[in-house]
Enzyme design. Structure first.
Site, PDB file in Angstrom:
ATOM      1  N   HIS A 126       5.260  -4.625  -4.135  1.00  0.00           N
ATOM      2  CA  HIS A 126       4.000  -5.014  -4.716  1.00  0.00           C
ATOM      3  C   HIS A 126       3.904  -6.094  -5.207  1.00  0.00           C
ATOM      4  O   HIS A 126       3.637  -6.469  -6.370  1.00  0.00           O
ATOM      5  CB  HIS A 126       3.682  -3.703  -5.645  1.00  0.00           C
ATOM      6  CG  HIS A 126       2.364  -3.667  -6.100  1.00  0.00           C
ATOM      7  ND1 HIS A 126       1.252  -4.077  -5.513  1.00  0.00           N
ATOM      8  CD2 HIS A 126       1.733  -3.049  -7.076  1.00  0.00           C
ATOM      9  CE1 HIS A 126       0.146  -3.846  -6.202  1.00  0.00           C
ATOM     10  NE2 HIS A 126       0.302  -3.161  -7.053  1.00  0.00           N
TER      11      HIS A 126
ATOM     12  N   CYS B 283      -4.997  -5.392  -8.606  1.00  0.00           N
ATOM     13  CA  CYS B 283      -4.235  -5.077  -7.323  1.00  0.00           C
ATOM     14  C   CYS B 283      -4.943  -4.876  -6.359  1.00  0.00           C
ATOM     15  O   CYS B 283      -4.175  -4.661  -5.216  1.00  0.00           O
ATOM     16  CB  CYS B 283      -3.406  -3.901  -7.813  1.00  0.00           C
ATOM     17  SG  CYS B 283      -2.229  -3.792  -9.227  1.00  0.00           S
TER      18      CYS B 283
END
Length: 395
Positions: free
Chosen positions: A344, A81
């Site tokens: 996200h 991420c």
């Protein structure tokens, strides 16, 4: 001596629910990079090096072909991420080291619906196998089918057990970030909820309800990183924002030594990255005005308050009691809505944070604007584990 580095152009797409828009990686890249080039007022031919990040696409070169084919080096970046921030870090390294005067960082992602898995399914070794083993050792917790909510939920549980935070504190963070996102046209969600709405939403993993968890998303973001010489040659000082510090940290043995879920989800790597980045920038956390941090789950935002030095260890929830992390408080945290509400798309998140903070320091964030913002901090974590922290300053 290392060169100073500056963000001079940023751009992004709106973050979308997976599958809601008919586009591919090259379409995302063309839109995000095109917006960044338009923001900078320069052409693609000025870019000397490009770093294109995605967790699932692995097609940096192809994605950029729709924007330009100039023969420059293009590297695909993958770092969980923290992929977008890692692309930004590498672009800055190229300029800082004198290898280029203008480097592009791009992050993009097309995701599937549903919760993330552990990575490398079907293999005995995954990117978070150390983390999962440490989380469950010595604890009455069994592995859940959705490991990410469980890891961060257990970190929240540990904080409640040790330090007295409550589910209401985590719900407030979800409420705050959804409220912030109502003013962000790029956000996946722009709905304001009541605190009761957040508390009573479907439980994903106690104490985290659905409105305290980041969604899966599609989208892209980009930034142009340049040298002082480039700014002088193109007369771009008025829109330049300096990257005054940037550091990436990874796990040490201490991350797993005490079987602490708080450490497993990145407290130590966040603390080390933040300290180094702020040292490079010659600022303290008290100098920072606005922060975009990695609130993949509300529990991580609270824990990160402590890792960044905003509160002493065990006292992050006191910032919530004082409403110190929203407009009118000491810091504004996640004015974009954060991962919880902005969305996200893994590869794009770090560069979307960069874009938001660039707009904030330029005073161009419209209804999200943090009054008087001069110093900004970005925190982006990817379990596996890497944490990137950048400090930005007005020129």
């Amino acid at each position: 001596m290392a060169n100073r580095t500056f963000v001079v152009g940023v751009g992004m797409t709106k973050f979308e629910k997976p599958g809601s828009r008919d586009w591919e990686y090259p379409d995302m890249a063309k839109e995000a990079v095109g917006n960044a080039l338009q923001d900078a007022g320069v052409g693609y031919d000025k870019i000397e090096m490009a770093y294109a990040g995605s967790m699932y696409g692995s097609m940096g070169q192809r994605a950029l072909y729709e924007t330009g084919m100039t023969g420059i080096p293009v590297m695909t970046v993958q770092n969980a991420c923290a992929t977008g921030s890692s692309a930004l870090f590498l672009a800055r390294q190229a300029v800082r080291g004198g290898l280029a005067d203008c480097a592009l960082a791009l992050g993009m992602e097309k995701m599937k619906k549903g919760s993330l898995g552990a990575g490398m399914e079907g293999s005995k070794v995954t990117i978070i196998d150390h983390h999962l083993t440490s989380m469950t050792a010595g604890r009455p917790w069994e592995m859940d089918k959705a490991p990410m909510p469980q890891m961060f939920g257990n970190a929240g549980r540990e904080h409640m057990e040790k330090y007295g935070s409550t589910p209401e504190h985590y719900a407030w963070i979800g409420w705050k970030n959804h409220k912030h996102s109502t003013n962000n046209p790029y956000a996946q969600f722009q709905t304001e909820y009541t605190l009761d709405d957040v508390k009573n939403a479907p439980m994903i993993f106690d104490p985290l309800t659905k409105l305290q968890c980041s969604p899966t998303s599609d989208g892209a973001a980009a930034a142009l990183v340049v040298s002082e010489r480039f700014l002088d040659e193109h007369d771009l000082w008025d829109q330049a924002i300096e990257i005054a510090g940037h550091h990436i940290s990874t796990d040490t043995p201490e991350s797993f030594a005490d079987n602490s879920s708080i450490q497993v989800v990145g407290f130590g790597v966040s603390q080390r990255a933040a300290r180094t980045a702020m040292e490079q920038a010659q600022v303290s956390i008290d100098d920072v005005d606005v922060i975009e941090l990695h609130d993949c789950f509300s529990a991580n935002e609270l824990i990160t308050y402590e890792a960044l030095g905003m509160a002493e260890v065990g006292e992050g929830h006191k910032l919530i009691d004082d409403e110190a992390t929203t407009y009118g408080g000491k810091w504004v945290v996640n004015p974009s809505g954060g991962l919880i509400s902005k969305g996200h798309p893994l590869g794009a998140t770090g560069l979307a944070q960069c874009a938001e903070l660039t707009w904030q320091l330029r005073g161009k964030a419209d209804d999200r604007q943090v009054e008087g913002a001069r110093v900004a901090l970005q925190h982006n974590i990817g379990l596996g584990s890497a944490c990137a922290v950048a400090v930005y300053k007005q020129c």
